[in-house]
Design a protein around this motif. Structure first.
Motif, PDB file in Angstrom:
ATOM      1  N   GLY A 413      -6.169 -37.493 129.566  1.00 45.23           N
ATOM      2  CA  GLY A 413      -5.030 -38.380 128.483  1.00 45.23           C
ATOM      3  C   GLY A 413      -4.075 -39.273 128.771  1.00 45.23           C
ATOM      4  O   GLY A 413      -3.735 -40.050 128.414  1.00 45.23           O
ATOM      5  N   ARG A 414      -3.358 -37.607 129.002  1.00 41.47           N
ATOM      6  CA  ARG A 414      -1.731 -38.265 129.557  1.00 41.47           C
ATOM      7  C   ARG A 414      -1.771 -38.133 130.786  1.00 41.47           C
ATOM      8  O   ARG A 414      -0.958 -39.248 130.800  1.00 41.47           O
ATOM      9  CB  ARG A 414      -1.418 -36.546 129.164  1.00 41.47           C
ATOM     10  CG  ARG A 414       0.070 -37.075 129.079  1.00 41.47           C
ATOM     11  CD  ARG A 414       1.278 -35.411 128.998  1.00 41.47           C
ATOM     12  NE  ARG A 414       2.373 -35.809 129.199  1.00 41.47           N
ATOM     13  CZ  ARG A 414       3.155 -36.057 128.263  1.00 41.47           C
ATOM     14  NH1 ARG A 414       2.948 -36.916 127.717  1.00 41.47           N
ATOM     15  NH2 ARG A 414       4.857 -36.729 128.944  1.00 41.47           N
ATOM     16  N   TYR A 415      -2.368 -37.626 131.801  1.00 43.35           N
ATOM     17  CA  TYR A 415      -1.923 -38.101 133.056  1.00 43.35           C
ATOM     18  C   TYR A 415      -3.117 -38.867 133.894  1.00 43.35           C
ATOM     19  O   TYR A 415      -2.691 -39.611 134.478  1.00 43.35           O
ATOM     20  CB  TYR A 415      -1.648 -36.973 133.269  1.00 43.35           C
ATOM     21  CG  TYR A 415      -0.866 -35.883 133.062  1.00 43.35           C
ATOM     22  CD1 TYR A 415       0.905 -36.235 133.134  1.00 43.35           C
ATOM     23  CD2 TYR A 415      -1.127 -34.839 132.785  1.00 43.35           C
ATOM     24  CE1 TYR A 415       1.704 -36.044 132.857  1.00 43.35           C
ATOM     25  CE2 TYR A 415       0.199 -34.185 132.441  1.00 43.35           C
ATOM     26  CZ  TYR A 415       1.202 -34.907 132.194  1.00 43.35           C
ATOM     27  OH  TYR A 415       2.634 -34.003 131.301  1.00 43.35           O
ATOM     28  N   GLY A 416      -4.518 -39.293 133.241  1.00 44.83           N
ATOM     29  CA  GLY A 416      -4.994 -40.809 133.706  1.00 44.83           C
ATOM     30  C   GLY A 416      -5.926 -39.680 135.322  1.00 44.83           C
ATOM     31  O   GLY A 416      -6.084 -40.661 135.946  1.00 44.83           O
ATOM     32  N   LEU A 417      -6.026 -38.640 134.762  1.00 45.69           N
ATOM     33  CA  LEU A 417      -7.284 -38.231 135.816  1.00 45.69           C
ATOM     34  C   LEU A 417      -8.410 -38.477 135.662  1.00 45.69           C
ATOM     35  O   LEU A 417      -9.023 -38.608 134.170  1.00 45.69           O
ATOM     36  CB  LEU A 417      -6.872 -36.904 136.090  1.00 45.69           C
ATOM     37  CG  LEU A 417      -5.648 -36.180 136.785  1.00 45.69           C
ATOM     38  CD1 LEU A 417      -4.195 -35.979 136.430  1.00 45.69           C
ATOM     39  CD2 LEU A 417      -5.657 -35.019 137.250  1.00 45.69           C
ATOM     40  N   SER A 418      -9.119 -38.240 136.085  1.00 47.96           N
ATOM     41  CA  SER A 418     -10.454 -38.477 136.137  1.00 47.96           C
ATOM     42  C   SER A 418     -11.226 -36.963 136.157  1.00 47.96           C
ATOM     43  O   SER A 418     -10.334 -35.909 135.741  1.00 47.96           O
ATOM     44  CB  SER A 418     -12.029 -39.279 137.513  1.00 47.96           C
ATOM     45  OG  SER A 418     -11.515 -37.545 138.393  1.00 47.96           O
ATOM     46  N   ALA A 419     -11.832 -36.460 135.112  1.00 46.12           N
ATOM     47  CA  ALA A 419     -12.913 -35.119 134.026  1.00 46.12           C
ATOM     48  C   ALA A 419     -12.932 -34.491 135.318  1.00 46.12           C
ATOM     49  O   ALA A 419     -12.914 -33.197 135.482  1.00 46.12           O
ATOM     50  CB  ALA A 419     -14.152 -35.760 132.994  1.00 46.12           C
ATOM     51  N   ASP A 451      11.852 -39.958 132.236  1.00 45.25           N
ATOM     52  CA  ASP A 451      11.610 -39.351 131.053  1.00 45.25           C
ATOM     53  C   ASP A 451       9.710 -38.726 130.797  1.00 45.25           C
ATOM     54  O   ASP A 451       9.143 -39.336 130.491  1.00 45.25           O
ATOM     55  CB  ASP A 451      11.957 -40.000 129.949  1.00 45.25           C
ATOM     56  CG  ASP A 451      12.242 -39.443 128.670  1.00 45.25           C
ATOM     57  OD1 ASP A 451      12.609 -38.052 128.646  1.00 45.25           O
ATOM     58  OD2 ASP A 451      12.442 -40.548 127.904  1.00 45.25           O
ATOM     59  N   LYS A 452       9.951 -37.087 130.216  1.00 46.60           N
ATOM     60  CA  LYS A 452       9.432 -36.318 129.484  1.00 46.60           C
ATOM     61  C   LYS A 452       8.890 -36.790 128.519  1.00 46.60           C
ATOM     62  O   LYS A 452       7.445 -36.637 127.803  1.00 46.60           O
ATOM     63  CB  LYS A 452       9.204 -35.629 130.812  1.00 46.60           C
ATOM     64  CG  LYS A 452       9.149 -35.432 131.784  1.00 46.60           C
ATOM     65  CD  LYS A 452       9.219 -33.350 132.562  1.00 46.60           C
ATOM     66  CE  LYS A 452       8.090 -32.249 132.075  1.00 46.60           C
ATOM     67  NZ  LYS A 452       6.770 -33.122 132.804  1.00 46.60           N
ATOM     68  N   THR A 453       9.819 -37.244 127.650  1.00 48.31           N
ATOM     69  CA  THR A 453       8.667 -36.927 126.455  1.00 48.31           C
ATOM     70  C   THR A 453       7.893 -38.073 125.899  1.00 48.31           C
ATOM     71  O   THR A 453       7.998 -39.227 126.632  1.00 48.31           O
ATOM     72  CB  THR A 453      10.251 -37.564 126.133  1.00 48.31           C
ATOM     73  OG1 THR A 453      10.607 -39.287 126.218  1.00 48.31           O
ATOM     74  CG2 THR A 453      10.986 -36.574 125.978  1.00 48.31           C
ATOM     75  N   GLY A 454       6.535 -37.948 125.400  1.00 48.33           N
ATOM     76  CA  GLY A 454       5.470 -38.490 125.225  1.00 48.33           C
ATOM     77  C   GLY A 454       4.598 -38.879 126.054  1.00 48.33           C
ATOM     78  O   GLY A 454       5.042 -38.440 127.478  1.00 48.33           O
ATOM     79  N   ALA A 455       3.998 -39.693 125.932  1.00 44.17           N
ATOM     80  CA  ALA A 455       2.897 -39.779 126.988  1.00 44.17           C
ATOM     81  C   ALA A 455       3.545 -40.893 127.614  1.00 44.17           C
ATOM     82  O   ALA A 455       4.285 -41.709 127.817  1.00 44.17           O
ATOM     83  CB  ALA A 455       1.758 -40.647 126.172  1.00 44.17           C
ATOM     84  N   ALA A 456       2.951 -40.643 129.210  1.00 42.76           N
ATOM     85  CA  ALA A 456       3.519 -41.471 130.451  1.00 42.76           C
ATOM     86  C   ALA A 456       2.804 -42.404 130.356  1.00 42.76           C
ATOM     87  O   ALA A 456       2.079 -42.985 130.002  1.00 42.76           O
ATOM     88  CB  ALA A 456       3.110 -40.127 131.491  1.00 42.76           C
TER      89      ALA A 456
END
Length: 625
Positions: A413-419, A451-456
């Motif tokens: 969800g946050r980084y967009g990786l495949s499952a 910035d690492k805050t919040g969703a990328a």
């Protein structure tokens, strides 16, 4: 004598012909040719017999010999024409029409504890045999069990990871059976009063469950109980067995599932998921591949009509000591098919214990199935109840950290990786690889000033880091035995050094080829995070990309004479083709990469420019003809 060439040997074995040159002439001339037989005839293949040993060489008028390869082809065609089905692959072998499979699993996992369950002897894996043995471990008369409270820490953490309810009071029982690996003649376990009950494991499609189970399935955990392990038996020639009592008394937990599994792939996925959960909470640090986790599966079948009518389950058999995920799935399929064959032939399935060997195609009978009466369970008179306080449970629950499912959801969800990549990151190197990814990501974001805050909002740098941490770093292990990965997420390629390389790659200051060369330099210790830039500058490795006009000129060059390929794009535009011809596009991109200067070209840029030229220039020309 010189070696006989492969060609000469094949001519002799397949056609009965051989060379008469040299010393072979005097010896082989007296040997009759091999008689050719049908591969399907009575189950025999090419061979010799007393008849052929005295037969004369084939005459010139003999029937032509059919090559072996052609025979195999014809045999395959005949099998297909006969309507006989080939062996199903696992994906197509999860169900049998008209039958319902039911599986329950008992998983034995060795706890991560410094001492044994009922003695202060140290747990041992690879130490000298019989070097860590207390008096009670070998049932020395007069010795008594002494429960080691530290074993509760990994046991409770394991039960919490399985969503179980911890019981305030649990008790130990004696399970009687006689075998050389159990010195006391009984095993101490918690059959009637386990320390944990009523858990559940949630399996998702990404965990490898059968497609018939959909996107999600939940398997109930009946109970989790503590028990002691047996001695390690090593078979020797001459019906001799060596016993290592270092393993006697090692602390185990037995995880007993409800009979809610109906597909072999889901059973294997459950065992895999349980191993991952136990490793993530540091409860069991040795998996199936190292012998620290074993599974027994209980298999039964019934007709789907009986299942729909609410009939009782079929007679179950137990397959003992499965030591790999593949063995779990293969053994269930084999036993299911055996039981169905017995019932369809009018027979009766017996309640029994069966065995399985890797590479087998069927289970084998070991003994009749024991029950509670056979084991003569009784409360252990030498051990009091185990009292687990709510404060201990609360403390362990609060310090568990992030479990695998939550971490995978975060990576997706946050980084967009495949499952698939997210699951691999969390499991490779016993979870240390995902920590390495986070270390690389932190250093990369610091170099890029993100910035690492919040969703990328822009996940490209995270996807780049994940790809290199999982795939490119994995390629190093193909030529190197070990990356030296630590639980803290560091290895022979320091995370800071990889981040420095990826920062230049992300800014398109170097090519992927240069980045891979720098990765090898970092692995060999030739560059560090501080010297990556100096290395690029000294070797003049900076990427000076072609301009848009230069890409366009290359595109014009490679499409010359490719009217047939361009016609595929036109057919898609006109609605005559369902799918965009991506393969044709990449074919032209490959031509561009070969025609240009590799050090100055980016495949993504070449694809973008070529796609635009096709849509804006070449297709209008074709339509105007």
């Amino acid at each position: 004598m010189s070696r006989i060439s492969t060609a000469e040997l094949s001519r002799y074995l397949l056609t009965g012909r051989f060379s008469r040159r040299g010393c072979l002439n005097s010896r082989l001339s007296r040997i009759a040719p091999v008689r050719q037989t049908s591969l399907s005839s009575q189950g025999r293949s090419l061979g010799t017999s007393a008849e052929t040993a005295t037969a004369a060489p084939p005459s010139a008028t003999a029937a032509p010999i059919t090559p072996l390869r052609k025979q195999l082809k014809e045999q395959a065609k005949a099998l297909k024409a006969s309507g006989k089905k080939k062996k199903k692959n696992k994906a197509d072998n999860q169900t049998v029409p008209g039958w319902e499979l039911t599986v329950g699993i008992e998983i034995h996992a060795q706890l991560n504890s410094a001492r044994k369950l009922f003695s202060p002897a140290a747990t041992s894996f690879n130490d000298k045999p019989n070097s860590h043995v207390a008096l009670f471990d070998v049932a020395m008369p007069g010795s008594q069990p002494l429960f080691q409270p530290e074993v509760l820490i990994p046991a409770v953490r394991a039960a919490l990871a399985l969503n179980c309810a911890i019981q305030p009071i649990s008790r130990f029982d004696r399970k009687h059976y006689f075998h050389w690996d159990q010195p006391a003649g009984y095993q101490i376990t918690q059959y009637y009063h386990p320390f944990a009950r009523d858990g559940r494991v949630v399996l998702h499609a990404r965990d490898g469950i059968a497609p018939e189970d959909g996107d999600r399935v939940e398997i109930g955990i009946k109970q989790v109980q503590m028990e002691q392990d047996t001695a390690k038996t090593t078979a020797q020639p001459g019906d001799v067995h060596w016993l290592d009592f270092n393993r006697v008394g090692l602390p185990l937990i037995e995880i007993i599932t409800l009979p809610q599994i109906h597909h072999p792939a889901t059973a294997a996925a459950l065992v895999r998921k349980v191993q991952m959960l136990l490793a993530s909470v540091d409860a069991c640090v040795s998996g199936m591949e190292a012998g620290g986790l074993r599974a027994d599966v209980n298999v039964s079948v019934r007709r789907t009509d009986d299942a729909a009518a609410g009939g009782k389950l079929g007679t179950r058999t137990e397959i003992k000591n499965l030591s790999s995920f593949k063995a779990v799935e293969d053994a269930i399929i084999a036993e299911r098919d055996r039981q169905i064959a017995v019932l369809e032939a009018g027979g009766v399935v017996e309640a029994e214990t069966r065995g399985w060997s890797l590479g087998s195609t069927e289970t084998r009978r070991l003994r009749g199935k024991e029950g509670e009466v056979d084991y003569r369970y009784m409360p252990d008179p030498d051990l009091g109840p185990v009292v687990i306080g709510d404060d201990l449970v609360a403390h362990l629950a609060s310090s568990m950290g992030v479990l695998p499912d939550a971490e995978i959801d975060e990576l997706v969800g946050r980084y967009g990786l495949s499952a698939k990549d997210a699951l691999s990151l969390t499991t490779v190197d016993d979870g240390a690889r995902v920590q390495y990814f986070y270390n690389v990501l932190d250093a990369l974001e610091a170099r890029l000033g993100l910035d690492k805050t919040g969703a990328a909002s822009d996940q490209r740098h995270a996807l780049l880091a994940a790809n290199w941490c999982l795939h490119e770093l994995g390629k190093l292990t193909e030529l190197s035995s070990d990356l030296g990965m630590t639980p803290e997420g560091e290895c022979n390629v320091p995370s800071a050094a990889l981040a420095a390389i990826l920062a230049h790659l992300h800014r398109r200051e170097i090519t992927a080829k240069v980045a891979k060369e720098l990765l090898w330099d970092a692995f060999r210790g030739e560059v560090t995070a501080d010297s990556v830039t100096q290395k690029i500058d000294a070797d003049k490795l900076w990427f000076k990309e072609l301009s848009e006009d230069e890409y366009a000129q290359l595109a014009d060059q490679v499409v010359q004479g490719e009217d047939k390929v361009l016609g595929e794009f036109l057919r898609f535009k006109q609605g005559k083709a369902k799918a965009y011809p991506q393969g044709k596009l990449m074919f032209l991109v490959g031509k561009m990469m070969r025609a240009g200067t590799e050090q100055r070209m980016d495949p993504a840029s070449a694809e973008r420019v070529l796609r635009a030229r096709i849509e804006d220039v070449y297709l209008p020309r074709l339509e105007g003809r």
